[in-house]
Design an enzyme around this catalytic site. Structure first.
Site, PDB file in Angstrom:
ATOM      1  N   ASP A  22       0.817  -1.210   0.000  1.00 56.88           N
ATOM      2  CA  ASP A  22       0.000   0.000   0.000  1.00 56.88           C
ATOM      3  C   ASP A  22       0.855   1.267   0.000  1.00 56.88           C
ATOM      4  OD1 ASP A  22      -2.092  -1.763   0.262  1.00 56.88           O
ATOM      5  OD2 ASP A  22      -2.893  -0.874   2.098  1.00 56.88           O
ATOM      6  N   ASP A  23       0.282   2.342  -0.541  1.00 59.79           N
ATOM      7  CA  ASP A  23       0.741   3.726  -0.393  1.00 59.79           C
ATOM      8  C   ASP A  23       1.836   4.147  -1.359  1.00 59.79           C
ATOM      9  OD1 ASP A  23      -1.062   3.720   1.675  1.00 59.79           O
ATOM     10  OD2 ASP A  23       0.439   3.796   3.274  1.00 59.79           O
ATOM     11  N   HIS A  73      -6.015   2.577  -4.404  1.00 60.68           N
ATOM     12  CA  HIS A  73      -5.943   2.851  -2.964  1.00 60.68           C
ATOM     13  C   HIS A  73      -6.370   4.289  -2.665  1.00 60.68           C
ATOM     14  CE1 HIS A  73      -4.869   1.743   1.057  1.00 60.68           C
ATOM     15  NE2 HIS A  73      -3.807   2.521   1.152  1.00 60.68           N
ATOM     16  N   HIS A  77      -5.583   9.160   0.210  1.00 63.85           N
ATOM     17  CA  HIS A  77      -5.536   8.364   1.445  1.00 63.85           C
ATOM     18  C   HIS A  77      -6.437   8.916   2.554  1.00 63.85           C
ATOM     19  CE1 HIS A  77      -3.749   5.759   4.584  1.00 63.85           C
ATOM     20  NE2 HIS A  77      -3.280   5.039   3.576  1.00 63.85           N
ATOM     21  N   HIS A 168       3.573  -2.320   3.290  1.00 65.49           N
ATOM     22  CA  HIS A 168       3.567  -0.941   2.789  1.00 65.49           C
ATOM     23  C   HIS A 168       4.895  -0.615   2.107  1.00 65.49           C
ATOM     24  CE1 HIS A 168       0.282  -0.938   5.680  1.00 65.49           C
ATOM     25  NE2 HIS A 168      -0.165   0.169   5.126  1.00 65.49           N
TER      26      HIS A 168
END
Length: 209
Positions: A22-23, A73, A77, A168
């Protein structure tokens, strides 16, 4: 089966798991992960933020070029449950358009930031034909940099065929995550596990929350 449920694993006897990140994309850590998976022939799913794709499009292109999956995603965020319906939709559509620009195809999978997911978000994800990915190893808390051994051990505690594994590659120092993933990838492939994308995993069995 609820098509909008958040999926943490699939029911399968095949030794396969899906590593997810993620991210990103991140210019430091994402390429290191690509190198790890390149050495084993495994594939992963990278749940990217639209804001980071705009900053590092070349990294996103490298992920796609090496056969990995890019998932949505959101753009910035946020906690999606705190947004209005139109705001939530905009977060997803804006990022989807960026992913299409990189890959030429619409993303098939989505992970809400913070795993923050309510009925409104579920309805929007369903309208965009996304499968929603959770994770079976949230106890690793790799985003807190708890130590390489901790990340490895907590992942292995919950490990079983069909798991979706969360890590991540963006926001902060992810060197612990990279090293933990390096160890896990080598151990799992040596143990006969196949490393597949979330979409690939979903083709192997019935999804479970």
């Amino acid at each position: 089966m609820n098509p909008a449920m958040m999926i943490s694993r699939v029911k399968t006897e095949k030794k396969a798991v899906a590593f997810t990140f993620d991210d990103g994309p991140n210019p430091i850590y994402t390429p290191q992960l690509l190198q790890i998976f390149g050495q084993t022939g495994g594939k992963a799913t990278f749940f990217m933020l639209g804001s980071q794709i705009e900053i590092h499009p070349e990294v996103a292109r490298a992920v796609h070029a090496q056969g990995h999956e890019i998932g949505n995603h959101t753009y910035s965020h946020p906690h999606l449950s705190r947004l209005s319906g139109p705001e939530c939709l905009e977060e997803l559509v804006r990022t989807e358009q960026l992913i299409v620009g990189i890959t030429g195809t619409r993303p098939a999978v989505f992970r809400p930031p913070y795993m923050d997911y309510n009925e409104q978000t579920a309805a929007i994800a369903l309208s965009l034909q996304y499968r929603v990915a959770g994770a079976a190893n949230v106890g690793t808390m790799d985003w807190e940099q708890p130590g390489v051994d901790f990340i490895v051990d907590k992942t292995k505690e919950t490990l079983r065929p069909g798991n979706i594994l969360l890590f991540h590659d963006g926001f902060g120092d992810r060197s612990q995550t990279v090293e933990a993933v390096r160890r896990l990838v080598l151990e799992l492939t040596s143990d006969g596990y196949k490393l597949v994308t979330v979409s690939g995993l979903l083709r192997l069995g019935e999804p479970e929350a």
